[in-house]
Design a protein around this motif. Structure first.
Motif, PDB file in Angstrom:
ATOM      1  N   LEU A  40       5.160  17.248 -15.484  1.00 48.16           N
ATOM      2  CA  LEU A  40       3.723  17.235 -15.222  1.00 48.16           C
ATOM      3  C   LEU A  40       2.939  17.637 -16.465  1.00 48.16           C
ATOM      4  O   LEU A  40       3.358  18.493 -17.245  1.00 48.16           O
ATOM      5  N   SER A  41       1.773  17.026 -16.622  1.00 48.15           N
ATOM      6  CA  SER A  41       0.883  17.370 -17.732  1.00 48.15           C
ATOM      7  C   SER A  41       0.003  18.550 -17.341  1.00 48.15           C
ATOM      8  O   SER A  41       0.041  19.046 -16.210  1.00 48.15           O
ATOM      9  N   VAL A  42      -0.836  18.998 -18.304  1.00 51.28           N
ATOM     10  CA  VAL A  42      -1.718  20.138 -18.039  1.00 51.28           C
ATOM     11  C   VAL A  42      -2.732  19.791 -16.963  1.00 51.28           C
ATOM     12  O   VAL A  42      -3.023  20.595 -16.058  1.00 51.28           O
ATOM     13  N   LYS A  43      -3.283  18.603 -17.017  1.00 49.25           N
ATOM     14  CA  LYS A  43      -4.263  18.188 -16.025  1.00 49.25           C
ATOM     15  C   LYS A  43      -3.635  18.120 -14.635  1.00 49.25           C
ATOM     16  O   LYS A  43      -4.235  18.559 -13.634  1.00 49.25           O
ATOM     17  N   GLU A  44      -2.433  17.580 -14.564  1.00 51.31           N
ATOM     18  CA  GLU A  44      -1.747  17.518 -13.267  1.00 51.31           C
ATOM     19  C   GLU A  44      -1.436  18.911 -12.728  1.00 51.31           C
ATOM     20  O   GLU A  44      -1.548  19.168 -11.514  1.00 51.31           O
ATOM     21  N   LEU A  45      -1.081  19.822 -13.644  1.00 50.79           N
ATOM     22  CA  LEU A  45      -0.832  21.198 -13.219  1.00 50.79           C
ATOM     23  C   LEU A  45      -2.119  21.863 -12.721  1.00 50.79           C
ATOM     24  O   LEU A  45      -2.103  22.631 -11.748  1.00 50.79           O
ATOM     25  N   GLN A  46      -3.248  21.571 -13.403  1.00 48.60           N
ATOM     26  CA  GLN A  46      -4.518  22.113 -12.943  1.00 48.60           C
ATOM     27  C   GLN A  46      -4.885  21.572 -11.559  1.00 48.60           C
ATOM     28  O   GLN A  46      -5.348  22.322 -10.690  1.00 48.60           O
TER      29      GLN A  46
END
Length: 245
Positions: A118-124
């Motif tokens: 997962l990317s940072v945006k997906e984690l957010q």
């Protein structure tokens, strides 16, 4: 003479009809088996009796024979329609499978698994989703606790009413027992007073009770009078001493 031609029509006699059915059914099944063995043919035979009983024979399996029959009986147009329906079903199955895999992946992410790709945006986004779910869970928990407290308060009020009713009932029973005891005590006192008055109204009984009988045991102390006959006095004294009572 040769055998005459038999007219084909329904046999009216029920017994003869059943016997003929059994014989010809067995012969037909035998012929179908012989045909499948001798000619290496795929034979399928289905027989329903007049009572609805099933008799069947299939050299290669009845389901396989029926499927082959359906494929051979389809026209090209029907075949194309069947192919389109099959493709549609395959596409629907593929969509459902992809959706199922996506739901499984989302579930693993919510449980904190497989977070590496997962990317940072997906984690957010996942964090916001978890915070929203946590808020809803807390709200639901608070609502359930409030409902439970209201239910407990209602039960408390109900038990308080029952306690008051029992207390009032106990007080009434205690007052009734006390009044009954006082009435019994008053009747006893009135009876005692009546009995005392009855004794006071008969003085003879009281006088008889006051006059106690006397009993003297021993010798009488005889004192002679002055100027009396001493000899007589001695004789009387001796006579009295002869008995005790």
């Amino acid at each position: 003479m040769g055998r005459g031609r038999v007219e084909l029509k329904r046999i009216e006699n029920k017994i003869n009809r059943q016997v003929t059915f059994s014989k010809r059914r067995n012969g037909l099944l035998k012929k179908a088996y012989e045909l499948s063995v001798l000619c290496d043919a795929e034979v399928g035979l289905i027989i329903f009796s007049s009572r609805g009983k099933l008799y069947e024979f299939a050299s290669a399996g009845m389901n396989r024979t029926l499927e082959r029959y359906q494929r051979c009986c389809y026209t090209p147009q029907e075949s194309n329609l069947a192919d389109r329906e099959t493709q549609s079903w395959y596409q629907e199955v593929s969509k459902l499978k992809a959706k199922y895999e996506s739901l499984q992946r989302s579930q693993r992410h919510l449980l904190g698994e497989d977070l590496g790709p997962l990317s940072v945006k997906e984690l957010q986004n996942l964090e916001k989703q978890l915070e929203g779910a946590l808020t809803q869970a807390r709200q639901r928990k608070t609502q359930m606790m409030i409902e439970q407290m209201e239910e407990l308060r209602r039960k408390e009020r109900h038990l308080g009413d029952i306690n008051k009713q029992l207390k009032n009932k106990f007080q009434l029973e205690s007052e009734g027992q006390a009044s009954q005891f006082r009435a019994i005590q008053g009747s006893w006192e009135s009876a005692a007073l009546v009995q005392a008055n009855s004794f006071q109204g008969h003085p003879s009984h009281s006088g008889a009770m006051d006059c106690e009988p006397t009993l003297q045991i021993g010798y009488h102390n005889f004192v002679p009078q002055e100027g009396g006959n001493v000899q007589r006095t001695v004789e009387e004294n001796n006579y009295i001493q002869g008995w005790v009572l």
